[in-house]
Motif scaffolding. Structure first.
Motif, PDB file in Angstrom:
ATOM      1  N   TYR A  77       0.822  -1.206   0.000  1.00  0.00           N
ATOM      2  CA  TYR A  77       0.000   0.000   0.000  1.00  0.00           C
ATOM      3  C   TYR A  77       0.863   1.266   0.000  1.00  0.00           C
ATOM      4  O   TYR A  77       1.998   1.265   0.490  1.00  0.00           O
ATOM      5  CB  TYR A  77      -0.913   0.013   1.221  1.00  0.00           C
ATOM      6  CG  TYR A  77      -1.983  -1.059   1.200  1.00  0.00           C
ATOM      7  CD1 TYR A  77      -3.165  -0.865   0.490  1.00  0.00           C
ATOM      8  CD2 TYR A  77      -1.811  -2.249   1.884  1.00  0.00           C
ATOM      9  CE1 TYR A  77      -4.153  -1.836   0.470  1.00  0.00           C
ATOM     10  CE2 TYR A  77      -2.798  -3.239   1.870  1.00  0.00           C
ATOM     11  CZ  TYR A  77      -3.959  -3.018   1.161  1.00  0.00           C
ATOM     12  OH  TYR A  77      -4.944  -3.987   1.134  1.00  0.00           O
TER      13      TYR A  77
ATOM     14  N   GLY B  44      -0.453   2.458   8.112  1.00  0.00           N
ATOM     15  CA  GLY B  44      -1.482   1.548   7.658  1.00  0.00           C
ATOM     16  C   GLY B  44      -1.340   0.152   8.245  1.00  0.00           C
ATOM     17  O   GLY B  44      -0.231  -0.357   8.430  1.00  0.00           O
TER      18      GLY B  44
ATOM     19  N   ALA C 242      -3.557  -1.503   4.960  1.00  0.00           N
ATOM     20  CA  ALA C 242      -4.183  -0.332   4.336  1.00  0.00           C
ATOM     21  C   ALA C 242      -3.107   0.694   4.002  1.00  0.00           C
ATOM     22  O   ALA C 242      -1.976   0.611   4.494  1.00  0.00           O
ATOM     23  CB  ALA C 242      -5.207   0.282   5.289  1.00  0.00           C
TER      24      ALA C 242
END
Length: 237
Positions: free
Chosen positions: A40, A161, A164
């Motif tokens: 990510y 994250g 994420a």
């Protein structure tokens, strides 16, 4: 100005000082061993533009933050190094279970600041971006967690994250408690979050800063990309 600290004494007779402070971007997460599981993106640094009065004769300490590094690729993804500064980011976490093929989390970007002497002095700041997590083969949330961005006093860095993208850093113009300095005006822009595998975009960054604040992209079967450094600009009037 490269990442690091320097000092500047405001000349006598200066009416206002425009302080532009840009936090550093975070690194992207490392990809899992399979190309279908990229890491990510990291969050971008915040931007604070503060017009300050009462600074004539004051010595300012300018700290330009370093960017967070990208997380390593799976199956043994290392955590990315933290961005530098007096208020540094936090390193990303590595993958502790190679069987999951996780990439490592990226490192959080450092916070940039401009300060005067003393515990209650002037402290405009821009938080660093939070880093993107790595990704795991067949697992929703990677154990390669992204590192948070550096916090500049009361200004938060972006959260790292967990399965994420990372979040963007904050921004603030703190005149200091009983300092005698006044904030004439302020413009505060929080850093953009990472979006999927893409790093957060650099918003409201002045042209004089060049490439600054941007979050790094997540890696695809490879290490994540590093973020971009912070920036400080001083303008006298």
């Amino acid at each position: 100005m490269s990442p690091g600290s320097d000092t500047f004494t405001v000349p006598a007779g200066t009416t206002t000082v425009t302080v532009t402070v840009v936090g550093a971007g975070a690194g992207g997460g490392g990809g899992a061993s399979a190309a279908s599981r990229p890491g990510y993106g990291g969050g971008a640094g915040g931007v604070a533009v503060c017009v300050v009065s009462g600074l004539a004769g004051q010595t300012l300490t300018l700290t330009v933050a370093g960017a967070g590094s990208g997380g390593g690729a799976g199956p043994n993804g290392a955590g990315g190094a933290a961005g530098s500064g007096n208020d540094p980011g936090t390193a990303g976490l590595p993958n502790p279970l190679p069987a999951l093929q996780d990439g490592g989390g990226g490192g959080g970007g450092g916070a940039s600041t401009v300060t005067t002497a003393g515990a209650f002095g002037l402290r405009p700041g821009a938080g660093g971006g939070g880093a993107g997590s790595g990704n795991a083969m067949g697992v929703a949330a990677s154990l390669g967690i992204g590192g948070p961005g550096g916090q500049a006093g009361s200004v938060n860095g972006g959260a790292g994250g967990i399965g994420a993208p990372g979040r963007g850093g904050g921004a603030g113009c703190d005149p200091g408690l009983l300092s005698g300095f006044g904030i004439v005006s302020r413009s505060l822009t929080n850093g953009a979050y990472g979006s999927g595998t893409s790093g957060g975009a650099a918003f409201a960054v002045p042209a004089g800063c060049g490439a600054a604040a941007q979050g790094g992209n997540g890696g695809t079967s490879a290490a994540g990309s590093p973020g971009q450094r912070g920036c400080v600009i001083i303008t006298l009037a």
